[in-house]
Write a protein that holds these residues in place. Sequence first.
Motif, PDB file in Angstrom:
ATOM      1  N   LEU A   1       0.811  -1.384  -0.100  1.00 21.27           N
ATOM      2  CA  LEU A   1      -0.047  -0.161   0.146  1.00 21.27           C
ATOM      3  C   LEU A   1       0.952   1.350   0.023  1.00 21.27           C
ATOM      4  N   GLY A   2       2.124   1.071  -0.036  1.00 22.02           N
ATOM      5  CA  GLY A   2       3.098   2.422  -0.475  1.00 22.02           C
ATOM      6  C   GLY A   2       3.794   2.855   0.737  1.00 22.02           C
ATOM      7  N   HIS A   3       3.662   1.850   1.913  1.00 20.42           N
ATOM      8  CA  HIS A   3       4.659   2.194   3.084  1.00 20.42           C
ATOM      9  C   HIS A   3       5.471   1.281   3.295  1.00 20.42           C
ATOM     10  N   GLU A   4       6.918   1.578   2.866  1.00 20.32           N
ATOM     11  CA  GLU A   4       8.203   0.845   2.979  1.00 20.32           C
ATOM     12  C   GLU A   4       8.278   0.507   4.664  1.00 20.32           C
ATOM     13  N   VAL A   5       7.942  -0.808   5.016  1.00 20.08           N
ATOM     14  CA  VAL A   5       8.120  -1.017   6.366  1.00 20.08           C
ATOM     15  C   VAL A   5       8.611  -2.592   6.454  1.00 20.08           C
ATOM     16  N   THR A   6       9.250  -3.029   7.434  1.00 22.80           N
ATOM     17  CA  THR A   6       9.753  -4.166   7.531  1.00 22.80           C
ATOM     18  C   THR A   6       9.238  -5.076   8.850  1.00 22.80           C
ATOM     19  N   PRO A   7       9.182  -6.249   8.833  1.00 23.67           N
ATOM     20  CA  PRO A   7       8.663  -6.755  10.232  1.00 23.67           C
ATOM     21  C   PRO A   7       9.610  -6.373  11.247  1.00 23.67           C
ATOM     22  N   GLU A   8      10.809  -6.005  11.370  1.00 21.60           N
ATOM     23  CA  GLU A   8      11.638  -5.777  12.252  1.00 21.60           C
ATOM     24  C   GLU A   8      11.174  -4.322  12.749  1.00 21.60           C
ATOM     25  N   MET A   9      10.984  -3.503  11.780  1.00 20.29           N
ATOM     26  CA  MET A   9      10.381  -2.143  12.150  1.00 20.29           C
ATOM     27  C   MET A   9       9.308  -2.241  12.929  1.00 20.29           C
ATOM     28  N   ILE A  10       8.251  -2.990  12.618  1.00 21.39           N
ATOM     29  CA  ILE A  10       7.168  -2.976  13.428  1.00 21.39           C
ATOM     30  C   ILE A  10       7.315  -3.564  14.757  1.00 21.39           C
TER      31      ILE A  10
END
Length: 284
Positions: A232-241
């Motif tokens: 959906l356009g949000h660059e995020v990784t499991p580690e960040m979450i």
Amino acid sequence: MSTIPCPISGCGRPTRGATICGACEADLERALTAVPWLVAQLDLVLSRQTRTGSSGGARSAETSLPYAPHASEASRVLASTLTAWVDELRPAEPRRIGPLCERCTHASCRLMRPLAGRTASACAVWLRARVDRIVRLPVAEELWDEITAAVWAAQRLVDRPPERRYVGQCGAGLDDGTDCDVDLYARPDAAAVTCPECGTRWDVRWRRRRLLEAAEDTLATAADLARALTGLGHEVTPEMIRGYGHRGQIVPHGRDGRGRPLYRLADVADAVAAAAARRAERSA
């Protein structure tokens, strides 16, 4: 021998005595093997010695510049993910006693040799040498999620232009009174997308907001949310979450059958947006 399905999202192959299946083990091996090359390529992007642009057409210096911040973030996430897992697994490593070569290719020496500088490449080599044991650990699924996500995020920057991502069904009203049900896909940086069937032109950001609003109460694991939000356009990784969770920026809403915390999609999206705003404020 266990025939429990592989817990990796979208897999389900038999695990045959390990925590994850053989195919996912091979994916992990390939990801770790690629790290030294990826690190070198990301360094080149950051130093602007490569040209990264869309396929077909001249590659100018200007087209490479927007990728530099993304390359910096991908490099940071890759290094922090790998070092975190080495720190997690290393205390359980059995102590080995014996002759040790300072520089060699002996398998036993690679296992005993200290990690030089704790670089991403050194950590990848250390983990790669232990994959056959890692896949039998209870944390294998979480490790697979985080490492492959970090590696694939880096690969998207250095291998090819960004792929097209799903932005929902068209939904435009047709002359026959029905709605167009064609699935639409757009590049991550696209401002608009045109339906190939009915020709309706849509604003991509608006469509992604609508998809996000429709799914805002969805509860899922960090790995599943990272995949969904990236689409959906949000660059995020499991580690960040998981980092947002550890710092109390988001709170879990229960756990899944494997004991993993479930986070609300809208809460994670808000945390990602807040982090991006802080970065923008610092760089202003």
